[in-house]
Design a protein around this motif. Structure first.
Motif, PDB file in Angstrom:
ATOM      1  N   ASP A  21      53.606  34.360  44.413  1.00 55.17           N
ATOM      2  CA  ASP A  21      53.799  33.098  43.508  1.00 55.17           C
ATOM      3  C   ASP A  21      53.685  33.487  42.583  1.00 55.17           C
ATOM      4  O   ASP A  21      52.820  33.933  41.477  1.00 55.17           O
ATOM      5  N   GLN A  74      52.026  31.810  39.475  1.00 54.37           N
ATOM      6  CA  GLN A  74      50.706  31.971  39.009  1.00 54.37           C
ATOM      7  C   GLN A  74      49.973  33.058  39.537  1.00 54.37           C
ATOM      8  O   GLN A  74      49.674  33.381  38.241  1.00 54.37           O
ATOM      9  N   GLU A 100      51.255  35.960  37.251  1.00 51.02           N
ATOM     10  CA  GLU A 100      51.115  35.928  35.694  1.00 51.02           C
ATOM     11  C   GLU A 100      49.342  35.996  35.623  1.00 51.02           C
ATOM     12  O   GLU A 100      49.000  36.534  34.492  1.00 51.02           O
ATOM     13  N   ILE A 101      48.922  35.331  36.489  1.00 52.12           N
ATOM     14  CA  ILE A 101      46.596  36.373  36.851  1.00 52.12           C
ATOM     15  C   ILE A 101      47.130  37.358  36.479  1.00 52.12           C
ATOM     16  O   ILE A 101      46.141  38.195  35.832  1.00 52.12           O
ATOM     17  N   THR A 122      41.471  33.558  45.502  1.00 54.51           N
ATOM     18  CA  THR A 122      41.232  32.212  45.454  1.00 54.51           C
ATOM     19  C   THR A 122      39.260  32.014  45.506  1.00 54.51           C
ATOM     20  O   THR A 122      39.163  31.620  46.642  1.00 54.51           O
ATOM     21  N   TYR A 173      40.037  34.367  40.644  1.00 54.40           N
ATOM     22  CA  TYR A 173      41.257  34.875  41.315  1.00 54.40           C
ATOM     23  C   TYR A 173      40.700  36.495  41.530  1.00 54.40           C
ATOM     24  O   TYR A 173      40.348  36.934  40.632  1.00 54.40           O
ATOM     25  N   ASP A 199      39.955  31.154  35.936  1.00 54.36           N
ATOM     26  CA  ASP A 199      41.564  30.055  35.071  1.00 54.36           C
ATOM     27  C   ASP A 199      40.474  28.315  35.157  1.00 54.36           C
ATOM     28  O   ASP A 199      40.115  28.609  36.174  1.00 54.36           O
ATOM     29  N   PRO A 203      42.732  26.224  33.503  1.00 53.36           N
ATOM     30  CA  PRO A 203      44.187  25.997  32.783  1.00 53.36           C
ATOM     31  C   PRO A 203      43.952  24.474  32.446  1.00 53.36           C
ATOM     32  O   PRO A 203      45.090  24.135  30.883  1.00 53.36           O
ATOM     33  N   ARG A 250      41.088  30.795  30.165  1.00 46.39           N
ATOM     34  CA  ARG A 250      41.040  32.346  31.376  1.00 46.39           C
ATOM     35  C   ARG A 250      40.841  33.535  30.551  1.00 46.39           C
ATOM     36  O   ARG A 250      40.757  33.883  29.679  1.00 46.39           O
TER      37      ARG A 250
END
Length: 512
Positions: free
Chosen positions: A39, A41, A44-45, A71, A79, A100, A102, A107
């Motif tokens: 995914d 997201q 990106e993490i 998570t 995460y 995180d 958002p 972050r």
């Protein structure tokens, strides 16, 4: 009997609700596996975790993929990821935990270690952190994350309460504290010092230099965000004051100006905006930028010379224009030989730079009225001789149009009345204005008229001025009668009628 029925009903209700409660407990505070680690997201993490670890530990890991993850819902989301990264050609797995939030643009990397070290978090510790995070959120005002403090990740936000994750080994490296505006300036100053000397140290690794310059660019962008705010929040006065005070405490401005050519284009734009904004920031009702520039007035020499650098001219020009908002700076420039350079800069072949120089020249000659009047009174002979020959009689149409407009602004200002009286007593000046009235461009004709009317309205015209007007009376009356602006302007028509009457009534005079 009734009591027994009620008891049985209550017991049945508890039995029914217990699974729901257990399920909720598992969702909030418990760890749940991530079903899709590809995914965007999640990826990106993972990329953020590796990048942040590299920044803090000065490593050079290269992110490859997220292998697995979980998570945990707290005040935001934790995460816990196993990420694969390339370390000098070898692929290794690492355990990373990222907190995180958002909606707050927050972050933070709270733990990062090789995967073979085992799990780096405990459920019990997570429960404590959730409670602590919730309590912290209640204590803080809602606008806290806009106060100008920055987390170590570069996002605006509050300090992390998760620094105990990963044990004592990681606590020192990943303990997260808010970065105050003063901290941000100090870190930026250190990076500017690095940038200033990096070119003289060829043995530095290119990757290291690029990383430092990228961090410098981020810091400058963060300073701009504090000073200007963003789409979600207005700037906070206290944060702006802290940043301004620290910025001018030492030579950060000098370093920024010196290092500007070494920054990329976006960072130059951000730096230019930062410097411009700082000229207007007050600390304890005082413009401390003015005090700093008075003590470091030689910086104006650097900025003016920037007009001669095609790549830097617009950035230095914008900074210079903001600096002359301070009267002490404008006075220095007017009293130096620098002011003469603008006659050449305005005619540079690069249109954008020439227009920027013209805008700066106008600001210099119109903002501080008493300083300008003093300068013109002392220097009117050479100044108007150069103004006429280099600007009003320039072969460039744009230059002539801008020059005649600025001349009108200068002469019609009451502060310059003595200078105006002397200017309209010169036959050479009158000759130039009459030629401009004959221009094919209506814009130039209209602006020339606003200066020419001062010659006609002067009640103490010298004899040679009168005789020139009389000798050209028929041509002037015919030309002015046909002169009309594109839009109806009652004031213009009234002024024109007055000038026509003055010229029609003139009689020749004998020269003394």
């Amino acid at each position: 009997m009734t009591s027994k029925v009620v008891f049985i009903l209550l017991l049945s209700l508890v039995v029914l609700l217990l699974p729901l409660y257990a399920s909720a407990a598992a969702r909030v505070g418990g760890w749940s596996p991530i079903s899709n680690v590809t995914d965007p997201q999640v990826v990106e993490i993972g990329e953020f975790a590796v990048s942040e670890y590299n920044k803090r530990s000065e490593s050079e890991l290269k992110f490859e993929t997220v292998v697995s993850g979980e998570t945990q819902v707290v005040a935001g989301t934790n995460y816990r990821l196993t990420v694969a990264a390339n370390d000098g050609g070898a692929r290794k797995n690492y355990l990373a935990i990222v907190w995180d939030k958002p909606w707050m643009k927050f972050r933070n990397l709270t733990s990062f270690e090789p995967a073979n070290n085992g799990s780096c978090v405990s459920t019990r510790g997570a429960a404590r952190r959730e409670a602590s995070s919730s309590a912290s959120a209640r204590r803080l005002p809602s606008q806290h994350h806009h106060s100008g403090s920055l987390s170590s990740s570069g996002y605006g936000g509050e300090p992390s309460d998760q620094s105990d994750i990963g044990g004592a080994k990681m606590k020192g490296l990943f303990k997260s504290k808010p970065r105050t505006p003063a901290d941000l300036v100090r870190q930026t100053r250190d990076l500017l010092l690095y940038a200033d000397r990096s070119t003289s140290l060829p043995d530095l690794r290119e990757s290291k230099r690029e990383e430092k310059m990228a961090e410098l660019s981020r810091n400058i962008r963060d300073m701009k965000s504090i000073l200007y705010g963003n789409s979600e929040a207005e700037p906070v006065a206290e944060a702006c004051a802290q940043l301004t005070q620290e910025f001018f405490k030492e030579d950060t401005l000098r370093l920024l100006i010196t290092c500007l050519p070494k920054l990329n284009l976006e960072a130059r734009k951000d730096a230019t905006q930062v410097v411009a904004n700082l000229q207007r920031q007050q600390v304890n009702s005082r413009l401390i930028a003015s005090d700093y520039l008075e003590a470091n007035i030689d910086l104006m020499d650097v900025l003016i010379e920037g007009f001669e650098n095609t790549d830097m001219a617009l950035h230095y020009g914008a900074m210079f224009r903001e600096c002359i908002r301070h009267q002490i700076v404008a006075k220095y420039v007017l009293e130096s030989d620098h002011v003469k350079k603008f006659f050449d800069y305005i005619q540079l072949p690069n249109f954008d730079i020439a227009a920027d120089a013209a805008a700066t020249f106008k600001e210099l000659l119109t903002r501080h009225k008493s300083t300008v009047a003093e300068f013109l009174t002392k220097n009117e002979d050479w100044f108007f001789a150069d103004y006429n020959s280099k600007l009003l009689e320039s072969s460039n149409y744009i230059t002539r149009r801008q020059a005649i407009k600025l001349l009108g602004d200068i002469l019609l200002d009451r502060s310059n009345s003595a200078v105006m009286t002397k200017y309209v007593s010169s036959r050479d000046n009158l000759r130039i204005l009459m030629n401009l009235l004959r221009e094919s461009s209506k814009s130039i004709q209209i602006e020339a008229f606003h200066v020419f009317k001062l010659f006609a309205a002067n009640q103490n015209k010298p004899a040679d001025i009168v005789n020139i007007l009389v000798a050209n009376r028929s041509k002037l009356l015919r030309l002015l009668a046909d002169l009309k602006p594109d839009k109806e302007d009652e004031r213009f028509e009234a002024d024109k009628s007055q000038v026509l009457r003055e010229i029609a009534a003139l009689e020749p005079r004998d020269l003394a």
